[in-house]
Design a protein around this motif. Structure first.
Motif, short mmCIF file in Angstrom:
data_model
loop_
_atom_site.label_atom_id
_atom_site.label_comp_id
_atom_site.label_asym_id
_atom_site.label_seq_id
_atom_site.Cartn_x
_atom_site.Cartn_y
_atom_site.Cartn_z
N ASP A 61 41.69 43.29 24.94
CA ASP A 61 42.10 42.53 26.12
C ASP A 61 43.53 42.83 26.55
O ASP A 61 43.81 42.95 27.75
CB ASP A 61 41.95 41.04 25.81
CG ASP A 61 42.24 40.15 27.00
OD1 ASP A 61 41.94 40.54 28.14
OD2 ASP A 61 42.78 39.05 26.79
N ARG A 68 44.46 33.32 26.04
CA ARG A 68 43.59 34.44 25.71
C ARG A 68 43.61 34.76 24.21
O ARG A 68 42.64 35.30 23.69
CB ARG A 68 44.02 35.68 26.48
CG ARG A 68 44.02 35.55 27.97
CD ARG A 68 42.63 35.54 28.54
NE ARG A 68 42.05 36.88 28.64
CZ ARG A 68 40.91 37.15 29.29
NH1 ARG A 68 40.24 36.17 29.88
NH2 ARG A 68 40.44 38.37 29.33
N ARG A 186 44.15 49.15 28.94
CA ARG A 186 42.74 48.72 28.98
C ARG A 186 41.85 49.82 29.53
O ARG A 186 40.73 50.03 29.02
CB ARG A 186 42.60 47.45 29.83
CG ARG A 186 43.05 46.18 29.13
CD ARG A 186 43.26 45.05 30.13
NE ARG A 186 42.10 44.79 30.95
CZ ARG A 186 41.25 43.78 30.78
NH1 ARG A 186 41.44 42.94 29.78
NH2 ARG A 186 40.24 43.60 31.59
N VAL A 205 35.14 41.94 28.07
CA VAL A 205 36.28 41.36 27.36
C VAL A 205 36.37 39.86 27.63
O VAL A 205 36.65 39.07 26.72
CB VAL A 205 37.58 42.08 27.75
CG1 VAL A 205 38.78 41.37 27.14
CG2 VAL A 205 37.54 43.53 27.29
N ASP A 206 36.14 39.44 28.88
CA ASP A 206 36.16 38.01 29.19
C ASP A 206 35.14 37.25 28.35
O ASP A 206 35.41 36.15 27.85
CB ASP A 206 35.86 37.78 30.67
CG ASP A 206 37.03 38.16 31.56
OD1 ASP A 206 38.15 38.33 31.04
OD2 ASP A 206 36.83 38.29 32.78
N VAL A 209 36.46 36.99 24.79
CA VAL A 209 37.55 36.02 24.70
C VAL A 209 36.99 34.60 24.71
O VAL A 209 37.40 33.74 23.93
CB VAL A 209 38.56 36.22 25.83
CG1 VAL A 209 39.55 35.06 25.89
CG2 VAL A 209 39.31 37.53 25.66
#
Length: 220
Positions: A61, A68, A186, A205-206, A209
Motif C-alpha cells: 500500500d 491504513r 506502487r 490493496v484497499d 487494508v
C-alpha cells in the motif's frame, strides 16, 4: 548455525520472508513463510500484530497514515511511534526498514526469481517522519555473521547501523530502483508482481487494508 533461506515452490509469486530493521522493539528480525503462510505465536503484547502492521499490507500500500497501517485505525498511533516509541527510545532520531521477499519458479527453465519490497523510514523527535523511501529489487536480504551470497542486500552496515537512503541506492545498484513517491513505488510493485493496472491494483490493496485494519466488533 546458518538457517537455509526458503526457496519458492510455485510458478506464481509467493511470500518467502519478511523482516524489520530498527523498528518497534526489534533490532534485526526476520520471519519465514511456509508455503506462502506465516504463523506468529506469542503472548499478548509481544508484537505479533505490530509485525503484520508494519509489513503486510503496508508494503503493498505504501500509505503511512494510521487509518491504513494500524489494525484499530487509531489516529494517535502515527508511524513515527514505531521508531521513537513515544519518546522511550534512547535517541532523538532513528532510521529503520521494513521489508518482504517474494519468489517464484520460472515455468520453463525452473530458475528461481526473487523480488524484495522495502520501505526505509527516518523519524526525528518533534518532526515525526522526517523522510521515507521505498525500493523494489531482485536482491535477497541478508543479515548475519556469515558472508552474504553474491548480489545479496544488507540493510545495515558493518557497524549494524541501518543504511541511509543514499547508501541504499548504492547497495541496490542495478538490481532495482529506489523511489521517493508512494505512487511510483506502487506502480513498480504492481508491474513486478501482479500486472493488474492502477485501478485493479488499488482495489486489491484497499480490500487487503480493510481486511487487516478493520476493528472487530461484537454484539451482545
Amino acid at each position: 548455525m546458518t538457517t537455509a533461506l526458503p526457496e519458492p515452490l510455485r510458478t506464481r509469486w509467493q511470500p518467502l520472508r519478511t523482516g524489520l530493521v530498527d523498528l518497534f522493539h526489534y533490532d534485526v528480525e526476520e520471519f519465514h513463510f511456509r508455503d506462502g503462510r506465516l504463523l506468529l505465536r506469542g503472548n499478548n503484547g509481544t508484537g505479533k500484530s505490530k509485525v503484520l502492521a508494519l509489513t503486510l499490507p503496508f508494503l503493498l500500500d505504501a500509505d503511512l497514515s494510521p487509518r491504513r497501517v494500524e489494525p484499530d485505525g487509531d489516529p494517535g498511533k502515527r508511524m513515527e511511534w514505531n521508531l521513537l516509541l513515544g519518546g522511550e527510545h534512547p535517541h532523538s532520531e532513528r532510521l529503520g526498514y521494513t521489508w518482504i521477499e517474494f519468489g517464484r519458479l520460472d515455468p520453463t527453465s525452473g530458475e528461481t526469481h526473487f523480488r524484495t519490497l522495502l520501505c526505509g523510514l527516518k523519524a526525528v523527535s518533534g518532526r515525526g517522519i522526517a523522510r521515507h523511501w521505498y525500493a523494489v529489487t531482485g536482491q535477497r536480504v541478508h543479515h548475519g555473521p556469515d558472508a552474504p551470497a553474491e548480489g545479496a542486500l544488507s540493510l545495515v552496515d558493518a557497524t549494524g547501523t541501518a543504511l541511509s537512503r543514499d547508501r541504499l541506492v548504492e547497495a541496490v545498484g542495478g538490481h532495482g530502483m529506489v523511489y521517493d513517491q508512494a505512487k511510483t513505488y506502487r506502480r513498480a510493485v504492481d508491474e513486478a508482481l501482479f500486472g493488474l493496472g492502477e485501478q485493479r491494483y488499488g482495489a486489491l490493496v484497499d480490500l487487503l487494508v480493510r481486511a487487516c485494519c478493520t476493528p472487530s466488533t461484537s454484539t451482545s
